[in-house]
Design a protein around this motif. Structure first.
Motif, PDB file in Angstrom:
ATOM      1  N   SER A  50       0.822  -1.205   0.000  1.00  0.00           N
ATOM      2  CA  SER A  50       0.000   0.000   0.000  1.00  0.00           C
ATOM      3  C   SER A  50       0.857   1.257   0.000  1.00  0.00           C
ATOM      4  O   SER A  50       0.520   2.251  -0.646  1.00  0.00           O
ATOM      5  CB  SER A  50      -0.918  -0.001   1.229  1.00  0.00           C
ATOM      6  N   PHE A  51       1.959   1.213   0.721  1.00  0.00           N
ATOM      7  CA  PHE A  51       2.845   2.373   0.762  1.00  0.00           C
ATOM      8  C   PHE A  51       3.356   2.710  -0.637  1.00  0.00           C
ATOM      9  O   PHE A  51       3.426   3.882  -1.031  1.00  0.00           O
ATOM     10  CB  PHE A  51       4.021   2.110   1.706  1.00  0.00           C
ATOM     11  N   VAL A  54       0.698   4.448  -2.791  1.00  0.00           N
ATOM     12  CA  VAL A  54       0.581   5.872  -2.486  1.00  0.00           C
ATOM     13  C   VAL A  54       1.703   6.653  -3.148  1.00  0.00           C
ATOM     14  O   VAL A  54       1.507   7.768  -3.638  1.00  0.00           O
ATOM     15  CB  VAL A  54       0.586   6.089  -0.949  1.00  0.00           C
ATOM     16  N   GLN A 275      -8.321   0.261  -4.728  1.00  0.00           N
ATOM     17  CA  GLN A 275      -7.004   0.338  -5.354  1.00  0.00           C
ATOM     18  C   GLN A 275      -7.088   0.104  -6.857  1.00  0.00           C
ATOM     19  O   GLN A 275      -6.389   0.762  -7.627  1.00  0.00           O
ATOM     20  CB  GLN A 275      -6.063  -0.668  -4.690  1.00  0.00           C
ATOM     21  N   SER A 380      -5.058   2.622   1.349  1.00  0.00           N
ATOM     22  CA  SER A 380      -3.861   1.972   1.885  1.00  0.00           C
ATOM     23  C   SER A 380      -4.159   1.234   3.179  1.00  0.00           C
ATOM     24  O   SER A 380      -5.058   1.614   3.935  1.00  0.00           O
ATOM     25  CB  SER A 380      -2.759   3.003   2.163  1.00  0.00           C
ATOM     26  N   GLY A 397      -4.022   8.373   0.996  1.00  0.00           N
ATOM     27  CA  GLY A 397      -3.070   8.825  -0.014  1.00  0.00           C
ATOM     28  C   GLY A 397      -2.519  10.203   0.283  1.00  0.00           C
ATOM     29  O   GLY A 397      -2.337  11.016  -0.630  1.00  0.00           O
TER      30      GLY A 397
END
Length: 445
Positions: A50-51, A54, A275, A380, A397
């Protein structure tokens, strides 16, 4: 006051006699525990993935002229495929990790009684999941069903594979080897029959669905669960989850752990859809995810107790003031055991109403703000111990409007708690005055 006490006692007895026993049995059920532990085991992959998502989709307008933002956007665009590769290998195929982790944790429940190898159970579940979710097409394995859309299939496949192994073990069905054979080789041969059973049962079903309906098993399961997923993202469902979780907490059971364990599959499915929509440049469809619960509903921990801690900091009661000082730093990181048990809030009738009301009001406000698109939506997975304003912005985000909303929600919670806090403070001040008088009398004597 007696009427209020009678109503509280009635509610508490209902929770204690009916809700708590059911919740306790459900949370201790081996399949539920395996699902919850499986999601927790897969969480590090999701956080890292997820990081990176972003990073590759920064929160700036495509036509911005700000130097830093322009450089970030250009860099992300130039290396988008390379940056997204780790994401594709983590969040993009998270159902594989979830499937293996659930199977492993369920296998551990049968390890002693049936001599079942949890690792072999995880291996079998991966094979079975790939068999039905990613059949080879044009020389490649499609990944469309390995992300969020495959979560329900991953859960069912993991449980099915381990239960097949358990059944065969329980009925002594398998290939028997001499005791002199090394354990690892014996475990490998023990898996032959379960593999055959899984292939014979699941693969024909997959082929039939493909030929008759043109869909894989994960797509069929998602179509079945779609109404449930949509319902779980509605405001009434959110409020019901908040109510149940906090009723259990008030009765002394960790309600958040129980509720979040059951909702995790819906949260991750919604996250995967958000996502996918982000990558396609489409509007984000879902609101209710783990970060929404952690950073907007329960600001400072279950009960949204950050507001109560703020009240405690200026309390005239020495006890409450000390609890406030001890609790303020943990509350910033969403840890509220010091205030929950230091007050105490559990089974304290004074705080029954605000403990339920504050998170429900937060849910309504945050849901409304997101529904009106005044701020973004979650894209995220963020560690729940991240400070709420930072964690909220990170989850959306790096939308820093989310951090402002979290501060507003903490203030709203403080306003809700304040009159009940004053009632409790008055009680403690009277007790402290009596204790001080008693000590003074003893000293004089």
């Amino acid at each position: 006051m007696s009427a209020n006490n009678a109503a509280f006692n009635l509610i508490f007895r209902f929770v204690e006699n009916y809700v708590s026993p059911i919740a306790g049995r459900v949370s201790a059920q081996r399949h539920v525990m395996a699902i919850k532990d499986g999601f927790i085991s897969a969480m590090p992959f999701m956080i890292v993935g997820s990081f990176l998502l972003v990073f590759v989709y920064p929160p700036f307008s495509p036509d911005t002229t700000w130097g830093f933002a322009r450089a970030w956007l250009d860099l992300a665009k130039q290396y988008e495929s390379r940056i997204l590769t780790p994401f594709d290998m983590t969040m993009g195929i998270m159902s594989i990790y979830i499937c293996a982790a659930i199977a492993y944790n369920l296998g551990k429940h049968y390890e002693k009684k049936f001599q079942l190898d949890p690792f072999m159970g995880a291996m079998l579940s991966i094979m079975a999941f790939l068999l039905v979710a990613s059949p080879k097409t044009n020389g490649a394995l499609p990944v469309d069903s390995l992300g969020g859309t495959g979560i329900f299939t991953a859960i069912l496949v993991a449980i099915y594979c381990v239960e097949v192994m358990r059944f065969l073990k329980a009925h002594n069905i398998g290939i028997r080897l001499p005791d002199a054979v090394p354990p690892m080789i014996k475990n490998s041969f023990d898996l032959l029959i379960p593999i055959l059973v899984v292939v014979i049962t699941l693969y024909p079903l997959s082929l039939w669905l493909q030929s008759e309906f043109g869909m894989l098993i994960p797509q069929a399961i998602m179509s079945i669960f779609k109404p449930l997923v949509s319902a779980a993202d509605s405001l009434p469902a959110i409020l019901l989850a908040v109510l149940i979780g906090h009723l259990l907490w008030f009765a002394g059971i960790h309600g958040a752990a129980i509720v979040s364990g059951m909702l995790q599959m819906f949260w991750l499915t919604n996250l995967g859809m958000n996502q996918s929509a982000l990558a396609q440049g489409a509007p984000l469809p879902h609101i209710f995810m783990e970060a929404f619960w952690t950073f907007f509903i329960v600001v400072g921990g279950s009960g949204a107790t950050m507001g109560l801690v703020i009240c405690y900091l200026r309390s005239r009661s020495a006890h409450l003031r000390s609890i406030g000082r001890l609790s303020i730093v943990p509350s910033i990181f969403n840890i509220n055991e010091p205030v929950i048990f230091g007050t105490p809030i559990v089974m304290n009738p004074v705080f029954f109403i605000p403990f339920l009301l504050a998170p429900m009001v937060n849910a309504i406000l945050a849901w409304g703000v997101m529904k009106m698109d005044l701020i973004g939506r979650v894209i995220s997975v963020v560690p729940w111990t991240a400070p709420a304003p930072i964690g909220a912005a990170w989850a959306l985000g790096w939308d820093f409007r989310a951090a402002i909303l979290v501060i507003v929600l903490a203030i709203v919670s403080a306003i809700i708690y304040f009159p009940f806090f004053k009632v409790y403070e008055k009680q403690l001040l009277e007790q402290e005055a009596q204790e001080a008088a008693r000590v003074e009398e003893e000293q004089v004597a």
